[in-house]
Scaffold this active site. Structure first.
Site, PDB file in Angstrom:
ATOM      1  CB  CYS A 122      -0.925  -0.014   1.215  1.00  0.00           C
ATOM      2  SG  CYS A 122      -2.125   1.329   1.234  1.00  0.00           S
ATOM      3  CB  CYS A 218      -7.106  -0.661   6.626  1.00  0.00           C
ATOM      4  SG  CYS A 218      -6.781  -0.759   4.846  1.00  0.00           S
TER       5      CYS A 218
END
Length: 384
Positions: A122, A218
């Site tokens: 990410c 997440c």
């Protein structure tokens, strides 16, 4: 109440030339206390500040859940902080690219017998590459984030260093930062302890001052990685054999290799063995989980691929971290390093639990030299 030293000297944290009133700072805002404080510090400099939040995944089912980065409540928190500080705030939908670059890659790595680190992917993609492009389009002089790392000017340009607070250091996850990106990035929290960050949030009157820290991953709301993998790649639950790596004996049947990682001991469901057994390796093509005694986990070297180097190689001893929470250990680097090349690191002592798919990050003291993905390992042959 007197201002904290960080707020009073906020301009120095951003290392920008000229009057701050003529500068524009874009802040990556996740809705957590760290990035919110960065926005507050940026605003305290007198610069124009723009907050940007990326919507990275379908957070509908997770709305109201604590401990996830950039879920629905987090976006609302980021907007509330921006309103409190009087700065602009934009939300960009990057759900599609996040799913392709991070979530699907996460599932594919597990299916191939690797242990992935989606947070590094990410940072290499949506969080840095995409955000930097947005910041430049917005005419920013820099992009500031809430990561606990330091940007230090060295003889050859900016360097990435560990945070002052070792308990908060996030340098392991940022080894993929390029030199070009580092020139544009700012990390104002790298020299602060977390306690001071929360004090600044309280001083600024931010509602997130006591908000719990976010999880690293997440898109795994409940920690059930296998469920996420199954939702993307349903074939991940295909059963197979559990095999003793030394004898070849079939000891049992597993529930799918996505449930296992190198070094794992619990959950094997192969009781009655004369000694504790650990996952030694995962043979994805044959769907076999290989197990053995702990000495078989000892690794002498690891091949790392897709390497990234930040600045020149130092003429100094190197250490490496092969897991985010591991202690750096002495290594010798062999082969080309950086610009995507493959290299090998050799450990001075046996290293345990080195899993393909994890990152190996190299340090020279506090400086991050770079790193790469662990592709394969060579076993440490223990005599006797």
């Amino acid at each position: 109440m007197p201002r904290t030293s960080a707020l009073s000297g906020a301009s120095s944290l951003f290392d920008l030339d000229g009057p701050m009133s003529a500068r524009r700072i874009v802040v990556a805002m996740s809705g957590g206390v760290d990035s919110s404080v960065v926005a507050g510090l940026a605003a305290a400099t007198g610069a124009e500040v723009i907050g940007v939040t990326l919507q990275l995944y379908d957070y509908g089912a997770a709305t109201g859940r604590k401990g996830a980065c950039c879920a629905g409540d987090d976006i609302r928190d980021a907007r509330a902080v921006a309103d409190r500080l009087g700065i602009a705030h934009y939300v960009f939908d990057h759900e599609s690219s996040f799913r392709e670059e991070v979530v699907e890659r996460f599932a594919d790595d597990y299916l191939s017998g690797r242990t992935p680190i989606p947070c590094v992917r990410c940072n290499m993609g949506p969080k840095f590459t995409d955000l930097l492009a947005m910041a430049r389009e917005l005419g920013a002089d820099c992009l500031a984030t809430g990561h606990y790392v330091r940007r230090v000017m060295g003889p050859a340009g900016p360097e990435l260093h560990r945070a002052v607070d070792p308990a908060r250091d996030q340098s392991y996850f940022l080894y993929g930062t390029t030199e070009e990106q580092l020139a544009f990035l700012r990390f104002p929290l790298g020299g602060l302890p977390k306690t001071e960050t929360r004090l600044i949030a309280e001083e600024l009157g931010l509602a997130v001052a006591a908000k719990p820290d976010s999880q690293d991953i997440c898109f795994v709301p409940d920690g059930d990685y296998a469920r996420v993998v199954r939702s993307v790649r349903p074939e991940g639950d295909a059963p197979g054999e559990i095999v003793h790596a030394a004898t070849g004996e079939v000891l049992g049947t597993h529930r799918g290799i996505i449930h296992y990682t190198v070094g794992q001991r619990r959950g094997l469901e192969i009781g009655g063995q004369p000694e504790p057994l650990y996952v030694i390796g995962l043979d994805a093509p044959s769907r076999r989980v290989l197990v053995g005694p702990r000495p078989m986990l000892a690794v002498a070297s690891a091949t790392i691929v897709e390497t990234n180097r930040i600045g020149p190689l130092p003429d100094a001893p190197l250490t490496a971290k092969v897991r985010s929470l591991a202690r750096p250990v002495p290594v010798v680097l062999e082969g080309s390093f950086g610009e995507g090349a493959s290299a090998r690191i050799r450990f001075s002592q046996p290293e345990y639990g080195v899993a393909p798919g994890q990152a190996a990050v190299l340090y020279a003291g506090d400086r991050v030299v770079g790193g790469g993905w662990i592709d394969s390992t060579e076993r440490w042959e223990i005599e006797g």
